[in-house]
Design a protein around this motif. Structure first.
Motif, PDB file in Angstrom:
ATOM      1  N   PRO A 181       0.811  -1.227   0.000  1.00  0.00           N
ATOM      2  CA  PRO A 181       0.000   0.000   0.000  1.00  0.00           C
ATOM      3  C   PRO A 181       0.839   1.270   0.000  1.00  0.00           C
ATOM      4  CG  PRO A 181      -0.162  -1.135   2.115  1.00  0.00           C
ATOM      5  CD  PRO A 181       0.496  -2.084   1.156  1.00  0.00           C
ATOM      6  N   THR A 182       2.038   1.177   0.571  1.00  0.00           N
ATOM      7  CA  THR A 182       2.934   2.335   0.527  1.00  0.00           C
ATOM      8  C   THR A 182       3.326   2.660  -0.905  1.00  0.00           C
ATOM      9  OG1 THR A 182       3.850   1.895   2.724  1.00  0.00           O
ATOM     10  CG2 THR A 182       5.183   3.224   1.249  1.00  0.00           C
ATOM     11  N   MET A 183       3.720   1.640  -1.648  1.00  0.00           N
ATOM     12  CA  MET A 183       4.138   1.861  -3.028  1.00  0.00           C
ATOM     13  C   MET A 183       2.963   2.294  -3.910  1.00  0.00           C
ATOM     14  SD  MET A 183       7.299   1.454  -2.744  1.00  0.00           S
ATOM     15  CE  MET A 183       7.964   1.435  -4.400  1.00  0.00           C
ATOM     16  N   THR A 233      -4.535  10.389  -1.503  1.00  0.00           N
ATOM     17  CA  THR A 233      -4.007   9.057  -1.161  1.00  0.00           C
ATOM     18  C   THR A 233      -4.191   8.683   0.305  1.00  0.00           C
ATOM     19  OG1 THR A 233      -1.799   9.990  -0.705  1.00  0.00           O
ATOM     20  CG2 THR A 233      -2.251   9.266  -2.960  1.00  0.00           C
ATOM     21  N   TYR A 234      -4.982   9.448   1.047  1.00  0.00           N
ATOM     22  CA  TYR A 234      -5.054   9.247   2.496  1.00  0.00           C
ATOM     23  C   TYR A 234      -5.523   7.854   2.924  1.00  0.00           C
ATOM     24  CZ  TYR A 234      -5.436  10.532   7.370  1.00  0.00           C
ATOM     25  OH  TYR A 234      -5.253  10.584   8.727  1.00  0.00           O
ATOM     26  N   PRO A 235      -6.553   7.256   2.305  1.00  0.00           N
ATOM     27  CA  PRO A 235      -6.987   5.920   2.740  1.00  0.00           C
ATOM     28  C   PRO A 235      -5.870   4.880   2.728  1.00  0.00           C
ATOM     29  CG  PRO A 235      -8.653   6.894   1.344  1.00  0.00           C
ATOM     30  CD  PRO A 235      -7.460   7.797   1.273  1.00  0.00           C
ATOM     31  N   LEU A 236      -4.981   4.952   1.751  1.00  0.00           N
ATOM     32  CA  LEU A 236      -3.865   4.020   1.711  1.00  0.00           C
ATOM     33  C   LEU A 236      -2.885   4.276   2.844  1.00  0.00           C
ATOM     34  CD1 LEU A 236      -3.197   3.815  -2.129  1.00  0.00           C
ATOM     35  CD2 LEU A 236      -3.859   1.924  -0.637  1.00  0.00           C
ATOM     36  N   ASP A 237      -2.819   5.509   3.317  1.00  0.00           N
ATOM     37  CA  ASP A 237      -1.973   5.826   4.466  1.00  0.00           C
ATOM     38  C   ASP A 237      -2.529   5.168   5.730  1.00  0.00           C
ATOM     39  OD1 ASP A 237       0.333   7.091   5.467  1.00  0.00           O
ATOM     40  OD2 ASP A 237      -0.861   8.739   6.277  1.00  0.00           O
ATOM     41  N   ARG A 257      -3.952  -8.487   7.273  1.00  0.00           N
ATOM     42  CA  ARG A 257      -2.945  -9.228   6.520  1.00  0.00           C
ATOM     43  C   ARG A 257      -2.754  -8.686   5.108  1.00  0.00           C
ATOM     44  NH1 ARG A 257       0.444 -11.754   9.390  1.00  0.00           N
ATOM     45  NH2 ARG A 257       0.939 -13.058   7.593  1.00  0.00           N
ATOM     46  N   THR A 258      -3.818  -8.204   4.501  1.00  0.00           N
ATOM     47  CA  THR A 258      -3.738  -7.696   3.131  1.00  0.00           C
ATOM     48  C   THR A 258      -4.372  -6.308   3.053  1.00  0.00           C
ATOM     49  OG1 THR A 258      -5.880  -8.586   2.409  1.00  0.00           O
ATOM     50  CG2 THR A 258      -3.959 -10.060   2.264  1.00  0.00           C
ATOM     51  N   ILE A 259      -4.161  -5.627   1.929  1.00  0.00           N
ATOM     52  CA  ILE A 259      -4.726  -4.296   1.738  1.00  0.00           C
ATOM     53  C   ILE A 259      -6.252  -4.352   1.770  1.00  0.00           C
ATOM     54  CG2 ILE A 259      -4.940  -2.348   0.142  1.00  0.00           C
ATOM     55  CD1 ILE A 259      -2.215  -3.100  -0.984  1.00  0.00           C
ATOM     56  N   VAL A 260      -6.827  -5.285   1.020  1.00  0.00           N
ATOM     57  CA  VAL A 260      -8.283  -5.375   0.910  1.00  0.00           C
ATOM     58  C   VAL A 260      -8.909  -5.730   2.251  1.00  0.00           C
ATOM     59  CG1 VAL A 260     -10.200  -6.594  -0.182  1.00  0.00           C
ATOM     60  CG2 VAL A 260      -8.191  -5.986  -1.538  1.00  0.00           C
ATOM     61  N   SER A 261      -8.354  -6.721   2.955  1.00  0.00           N
ATOM     62  CA  SER A 261      -8.934  -7.135   4.228  1.00  0.00           C
ATOM     63  C   SER A 261      -8.786  -6.039   5.282  1.00  0.00           C
ATOM     64  CB  SER A 261      -8.292  -8.435   4.718  1.00  0.00           C
ATOM     65  OG  SER A 261      -6.904  -8.266   4.972  1.00  0.00           O
ATOM     66  N   THR A 262      -7.672  -5.319   5.247  1.00  0.00           N
ATOM     67  CA  THR A 262      -7.470  -4.212   6.190  1.00  0.00           C
ATOM     68  C   THR A 262      -8.478  -3.104   5.933  1.00  0.00           C
ATOM     69  OG1 THR A 262      -5.097  -4.678   6.331  1.00  0.00           O
ATOM     70  CG2 THR A 262      -5.835  -2.517   7.088  1.00  0.00           C
ATOM     71  N   SER A 265     -11.948  -4.211   7.017  1.00  0.00           N
ATOM     72  CA  SER A 265     -12.073  -4.207   8.479  1.00  0.00           C
ATOM     73  C   SER A 265     -12.275  -2.797   9.017  1.00  0.00           C
ATOM     74  CB  SER A 265     -10.824  -4.821   9.109  1.00  0.00           C
ATOM     75  OG  SER A 265     -10.861  -4.733  10.516  1.00  0.00           O
ATOM     76  N   VAL A 266     -11.501  -1.850   8.490  1.00  0.00           N
ATOM     77  CA  VAL A 266     -11.614  -0.462   8.944  1.00  0.00           C
ATOM     78  C   VAL A 266     -13.003   0.091   8.641  1.00  0.00           C
ATOM     79  CG1 VAL A 266     -10.777   1.893   8.595  1.00  0.00           C
ATOM     80  CG2 VAL A 266      -9.144   0.009   8.762  1.00  0.00           C
ATOM     81  N   VAL A 267     -13.487  -0.141   7.430  1.00  0.00           N
ATOM     82  CA  VAL A 267     -14.804   0.356   7.030  1.00  0.00           C
ATOM     83  C   VAL A 267     -15.907  -0.307   7.866  1.00  0.00           C
ATOM     84  CG1 VAL A 267     -16.498   0.446   5.158  1.00  0.00           C
ATOM     85  CG2 VAL A 267     -14.092   0.923   4.682  1.00  0.00           C
TER      86      VAL A 267
END
Length: 313
Positions: A181-183, A233-237, A257-262, A265-267
């Protein structure tokens, strides 16, 4: 024969001078970037630490709650605790900014060798690639800095201790949690930031008889670049910080564990806006300040170093 030898010697000498000048230019860019990054990040370190605390927790963000976090931190741990983790920030931002600005200058020369004002697309590409290069080489330092910002005093006794504990307790792979997600985030963020800043300077020159903008103008241009870049780009941060700091409170969240699951979970737990954009209003304060100071300082220092190099050459 002597004339040929003399001519070859002159060519070799000319190449040597050119290489020396190119190396000096790269070092000047790196030194200017290092100073710019260090000054900008130190200035907004307390706000940055507070933002990370909210990003990595389930606390609802408001300006009032952010002020409470700041005041409670000072009461419980002293004023200097607001800069906790700043050593890790400096260890990261100095090489990061040095590499990013130097890479940007070199990429501009490669893609637009004969033009001071490159096309909009080339500005974006140069900025994106420069950000990716810098992030690639300094990512573990970014993770350690985030860990030090959210943990209590005593958990890590400095930067080297943090590296050792993360390595022995969680393994080397932990240093690259949140790398993807950083890249993904750095491409639009760095691209938009450099594109906006360079475009503002180009427009200014066109409307002011090719004169360079003042330091105050550059500060404003940089602030605008930071505002636009970070907003996009804030959500990826948020995702990056959750993945980086997972496990610091003794509990590992399998959903991180992954971008999508994270992101899911946050949402699910905190809502779309209040979760993925938590702390954005604080970012609108600290982000423009940091980016504005960074770009302004870089140009200020870089121009003076270039004059010094040219005078010496």
């Amino acid at each position: 024969m002597n004339n040929v030898d003399s001519s070859n010697e002159k060519i070799d000498a000319s190449k040597g001078v050119r290489k020396k000048h190119e190396l000096s230019a790269i070092l000047a860019s790196m030194a200017s970037g290092a100073v710019a990054g260090a000054l900008a990040k130190t200035t907004i370190a307390p706000l940055d630490r507070t933002k990370i605390i909210f990003q990595t927790s389930h606390m609802k963000f408001t300006i009032k709650s952010a002020m409470n976090v700041l005041s409670n931190t000072v009461k419980e741990h002293g004023v200097l605790s607001l800069w906790r983790g700043n050593s890790a920030t400096m260890a990261r931002i100095i090489p990061y900014a040095a590499i990013q600005f130097a890479a940007f200058e070199q990429l501009k020369k490669i893609l637009s060798p004969d033009s001071r004002d490159s096309s909009a697309f080339r500005r974006f590409v140069c900025g994106s690639l420069a950000g990716m290069i810098a992030a690639f080489f300094t990512y573990p330092l970014d993770l350690v800095r985030a860990r030090m910002a959210v943990t209590q005093r005593g958990r890590y006794d400095g930067l080297s201790d943090a590296f050792q504990k993360i390595h022995f307790e969680e393994g080397m792979q932990k240093f690259f949690r949140g790398f993807i997600p950083t890249m993904l985030g750095i491409v639009p963020y760095a691209g938009v930031s450099f594109f906006t800043y360079e475009s503002c300077k180009s427009v200014y020159r066109k409307h002011h008889n090719d004169n360079e903008p003042s330091s105050m103008h550059r500060l404003v241009f940089g602030a605008g670049a930071g505002f636009i870049g970070q907003s996009t780009t804030y959500p990826l941060d948020i995702v990056r910080r959750r993945m980086q700091t997972d496990g610091t409170q003794g509990v590992v969240n399998p959903e991180y564990r992954t971008i999508v699951s994270t992101m899911r979970s946050v949402v699910h737990n905190e809502g779309f806006t209040s979760g993925l954009y938590k702390g954005l209003s604080m970012n609108w304060i600290k982000g423009p300040i940091a980016v504005g100071i960074s770009f302004m300082t870089y140009d200020f220092v870089h121009e003076r170093l270039k004059k010094f190099i040219n005078a010496e050459g």
